[in-house]
Motif scaffolding. Structure first.
Motif, PDB file in Angstrom:
ATOM      1  N   UNK A 158     -16.344  89.545  28.904  1.00  0.00           N
ATOM      2  CA  UNK A 158     -15.131  88.769  29.154  1.00  0.00           C
ATOM      3  C   UNK A 158     -14.864  87.777  28.037  1.00  0.00           C
ATOM      4  N   UNK A 159     -15.913  87.143  27.549  1.00  0.00           N
ATOM      5  CA  UNK A 159     -15.763  86.192  26.450  1.00  0.00           C
ATOM      6  C   UNK A 159     -15.300  86.886  25.175  1.00  0.00           C
ATOM      7  N   UNK A 160     -15.893  88.026  24.884  1.00  0.00           N
ATOM      8  CA  UNK A 160     -15.507  88.779  23.690  1.00  0.00           C
ATOM      9  C   UNK A 160     -14.052  89.228  23.772  1.00  0.00           C
ATOM     10  N   UNK A 161     -13.627  89.688  24.943  1.00  0.00           N
ATOM     11  CA  UNK A 161     -12.246  90.148  25.101  1.00  0.00           C
ATOM     12  C   UNK A 161     -11.242  89.032  24.844  1.00  0.00           C
ATOM     13  N   UNK A 162     -11.636  87.798  25.149  1.00  0.00           N
ATOM     14  CA  UNK A 162     -10.752  86.655  24.951  1.00  0.00           C
ATOM     15  C   UNK A 162     -10.947  86.001  23.580  1.00  0.00           C
ATOM     16  N   UNK A 163     -11.822  86.597  22.770  1.00  0.00           N
ATOM     17  CA  UNK A 163     -12.061  86.053  21.441  1.00  0.00           C
ATOM     18  C   UNK A 163     -12.972  84.841  21.410  1.00  0.00           C
ATOM     19  N   UNK A 164     -13.660  84.597  22.499  1.00  0.00           N
ATOM     20  CA  UNK A 164     -14.586  83.462  22.565  1.00  0.00           C
ATOM     21  C   UNK A 164     -15.972  83.917  22.091  1.00  0.00           C
ATOM     22  N   UNK A 165     -16.055  84.248  20.820  1.00  0.00           N
ATOM     23  CA  UNK A 165     -17.275  84.830  20.267  1.00  0.00           C
ATOM     24  C   UNK A 165     -18.432  83.842  20.251  1.00  0.00           C
TER      25      UNK A 165
ATOM     26  N   UNK B 112     -19.012  81.439  22.345  1.00  0.00           N
ATOM     27  CA  UNK B 112     -19.509  81.365  23.723  1.00  0.00           C
ATOM     28  C   UNK B 112     -20.294  82.612  24.087  1.00  0.00           C
ATOM     29  N   UNK B 113     -19.821  83.765  23.649  1.00  0.00           N
ATOM     30  CA  UNK B 113     -20.520  85.024  23.940  1.00  0.00           C
ATOM     31  C   UNK B 113     -21.909  85.023  23.315  1.00  0.00           C
ATOM     32  N   UNK B 114     -22.005  84.581  22.069  1.00  0.00           N
ATOM     33  CA  UNK B 114     -23.301  84.542  21.384  1.00  0.00           C
ATOM     34  C   UNK B 114     -24.232  83.532  22.040  1.00  0.00           C
ATOM     35  N   UNK B 115     -23.689  82.383  22.428  1.00  0.00           N
ATOM     36  CA  UNK B 115     -24.502  81.374  23.105  1.00  0.00           C
ATOM     37  C   UNK B 115     -25.006  81.890  24.446  1.00  0.00           C
TER      38      UNK B 115
END
Length: 109
Positions: free
Chosen positions: A54-61, A63-66
């Protein structure tokens, strides 16, 4: 559910979190995730993978990595699906170099 004598488990939480993520309601998905951390059950690899996607789809990379790092820090084992979700997300947003660095780290080269 609790009022009916049925405590939610990972499966039921994951279904609702996935629904929120698919409809781009990540903040609501994160509220449920934090509820799991406070009350249980312990989030599993599926929970983390769903949120990372979900984070990746919204471009919140970031947050996704964290979240990926936290997942591993809390003792959850990343599987092929989780790693693929993060790699695909990075690549789709033009972060090829970082995706390659992670890939090399995972395959041990």
């Amino acid at each position: 559910m609790i009022n009916k004598g049925c405590a939610p488990d990972n499966f039921s939480y994951n279904i609702v979190i996935n629904g929120y993520c698919r409809t781009k309601r990540l903040d609501e998905a994160m509220k449920l995730f934090h509820e799991m951390l406070q009350k249980g059950p312990i989030p599993d690899t599926v929970t983390y993978s769903t949120l990372i996607q979900g984070m990746c789809q919204l471009g919140r990379l970031y947050s996704a990595k964290e979240h990926f790092r936290k997942m591993r820090a809390f003792g959850q084992v990343s599987n092929l699906m989780t790693c693929s979700i993060l790699l695909i997300g990075l690549c789709r947003h033009g972060e090829i170099k970082e995706a390659m660095e992670l890939f090399k780290e995972w395959v041990g080269t």
